[in-house]
Scaffold this active site. Structure first.
Site, PDB file in Angstrom:
ATOM      1  N   CYS A 264      -0.520   4.165   2.089  1.00  0.00           N
ATOM      2  CA  CYS A 264      -0.344   4.089   3.540  1.00  0.00           C
ATOM      3  C   CYS A 264       1.104   4.378   3.918  1.00  0.00           C
ATOM      4  O   CYS A 264       1.375   5.030   4.912  1.00  0.00           O
ATOM      5  CB  CYS A 264      -0.644   2.698   4.090  1.00  0.00           C
ATOM      6  SG  CYS A 264      -1.973   1.844   3.322  1.00  0.00           S
ATOM      7  N   ASP A 265       2.043   3.841   3.146  1.00  0.00           N
ATOM      8  CA  ASP A 265       3.432   3.778   3.602  1.00  0.00           C
ATOM      9  C   ASP A 265       4.403   4.671   2.832  1.00  0.00           C
ATOM     10  O   ASP A 265       5.532   4.877   3.272  1.00  0.00           O
ATOM     11  CB  ASP A 265       3.945   2.330   3.502  1.00  0.00           C
ATOM     12  CG  ASP A 265       3.044   1.360   4.248  1.00  0.00           C
ATOM     13  OD1 ASP A 265       2.483   1.767   5.287  1.00  0.00           O
ATOM     14  OD2 ASP A 265       2.884   0.213   3.807  1.00  0.00           O
TER      15      ASP A 265
ATOM     16  N   CYS B 150       0.825  -1.194   0.000  1.00  0.00           N
ATOM     17  CA  CYS B 150       0.000   0.000   0.000  1.00  0.00           C
ATOM     18  C   CYS B 150       0.870   1.259   0.000  1.00  0.00           C
ATOM     19  O   CYS B 150       1.318   1.713   1.052  1.00  0.00           O
ATOM     20  CB  CYS B 150      -0.911  -0.010   1.225  1.00  0.00           C
ATOM     21  SG  CYS B 150      -1.862   1.494   1.357  1.00  0.00           S
TER      22      CYS B 150
END
Ligand code: NDP
Length: 315
Positions: free
Chosen positions: A139-140, A136
């Protein structure tokens, strides 16, 4: 006893909750627990701009859209809990829904558990999880280890294109590793990626191994040419796997019909499973379209099917 328990959030679960709320069923929705790996709000929580959901001409971020979906359902009496369902007994009616150490009874259950990102299955993906390995980018991607560094994205679909384009904000270069010589992604997304000055495509290649060490986490990948079989190393500090998703249907193995990939089969033209009172909507039953708007549409259908089912069975 609950009229309706919805398992899972995301566009399908939230839309089902909205319709069931307006039908005055006061549905209870278990959104999943982020610590169990289920993200309340579903996959859209890991998406940046959603440009193809009608009604948002300027686009909207996935998390913002999910917040709005949820608020709208709450306005009509839907209830939400950040908990994960661990078991559903469907051979009794009312159904028994196990949630952590509690058991709820429900007249109808809606499966809206969505799908989860897949990995290649390499041991080294596990070894470096959260130390450079991710599924992801949204997200990261912004963490320091990925800044001004080369990164790798695996896959040739729209997810891979989206992740790669997003990562160009941070990376020095993004290498898309694809096993064939053409992308599966939509033409517009593929063009954006291929033409991006910070994206290079490694065609006809697979990741054979994620390389790294204890101190630094991921330091590179070993690529294998799918035609010649030759291997070579590519330095990177991040490895993002974007090869598609697996439906979250394990709770219902042996209970409802599924295809080979685990997508739940519903009775054609409905959201009914073969178990009376048990319905499925969204990506967990959709191997074809898997869009936010189609998931929302099937969530609406599940609420209507379940409402009618309750009316028929309660007179
Ligand atoms: P897809 O199934 O479309 O693509 C998966 C990609 O991963 C394919 O290119 C596939 O290769 C590759 N792949 C699969 N398994 C492996 C493996 N074991 N090793 C190497 N490569 C592998 O999944 P997506 O998640 O990209 O997209 C799913 C759906 O969501 C699509 O309908 C897509 O259009 C939609 N979507 C739309 C977006 C948008 O409009 N903004 C954003 C993201 C997704 P191969 O091509 O060779 O099979």
């Amino acid at each position: 006893m609950e009229n309706m328990i919805i398992i899972g959030s995301g566009p399908a679960g939230y839309t089902c909750a909205l319709y069931a709320g307006r039908a005055e069923l006061a549905p209870l929705c278990f959104e999943g627990d982020p610590f169990e790996g289920y993200l309340p709000g579903g996959q859209l929580m890991t998406t940046t701009e959603v440009e193809n959901y009608p009604g948002y001409p300027e686009g909207i971020t996935g998390p913002e859209m999910m917040e709005e979906f949820k608020k709208q359902a709450e306005r009509f009496g839907a209830r939400f809990e950040h908990k994960t369902v661990t078991k559903v007994e469907t051979d009794v009616h009312p159904f028994k829904v196990h949630v952590e150490d509690q058991v709820y009874e429900a007249k109808t259950v809606i499966i809206a558990t969505g799908a989860t990102a897949k990995y290649l299955g390499l041991e080294s993906e596990r070894t470096y999880a959260n130390r450079g390995v991710s599924a992801c980018a949204t997200c990261d991607g912004a963490v320091p280890r990925f800044r001004n560094q080369p990164l790798v994205v695996v896959g040739g679909g729209d997810t891979a294109m989206e992740e790669a384009i997003f990562l160009t904000k941070f990376a020095s270069m993004v290498h898309i590793v694809h096993r064939r010589d053409e992308f599966r992604a939509s033409k517009i997304m593929a063009k954006r990626a291929v033409e991006h000055p910070k994206i290079t495509v490694e065609w006809n290649s697979t990741v054979d191994e994620v390389l790294g060490n204890d101190k630094d986490g991921v330091t590179g990948v070993r690529l294998k040419d799918t035609q010649s079989g030759e291997t070579r190393e590519l330095a990177c500090t991040g490895y993002f796997c974007a090869i598609g998703h697996k439906p979250n249907s394990d709770l219902f193995t042996g209970v409802v019909d599924m295809d080979d990939a685990g997508y739940i089969k519903t009775i054609p033209g409905t959201t009914k499973t073969k178990v009376a009172g048990l319905f499925a909507c969204g990506d967990v039953q959709d191997p074809i379209y898997r869009q936010a708007v189609t998931a929302a549409g099937s969530g609406c259908a599940a609420a209507i099917d379940a409402t009618r089912w309750l009316e028929e069975h309660e007179g």
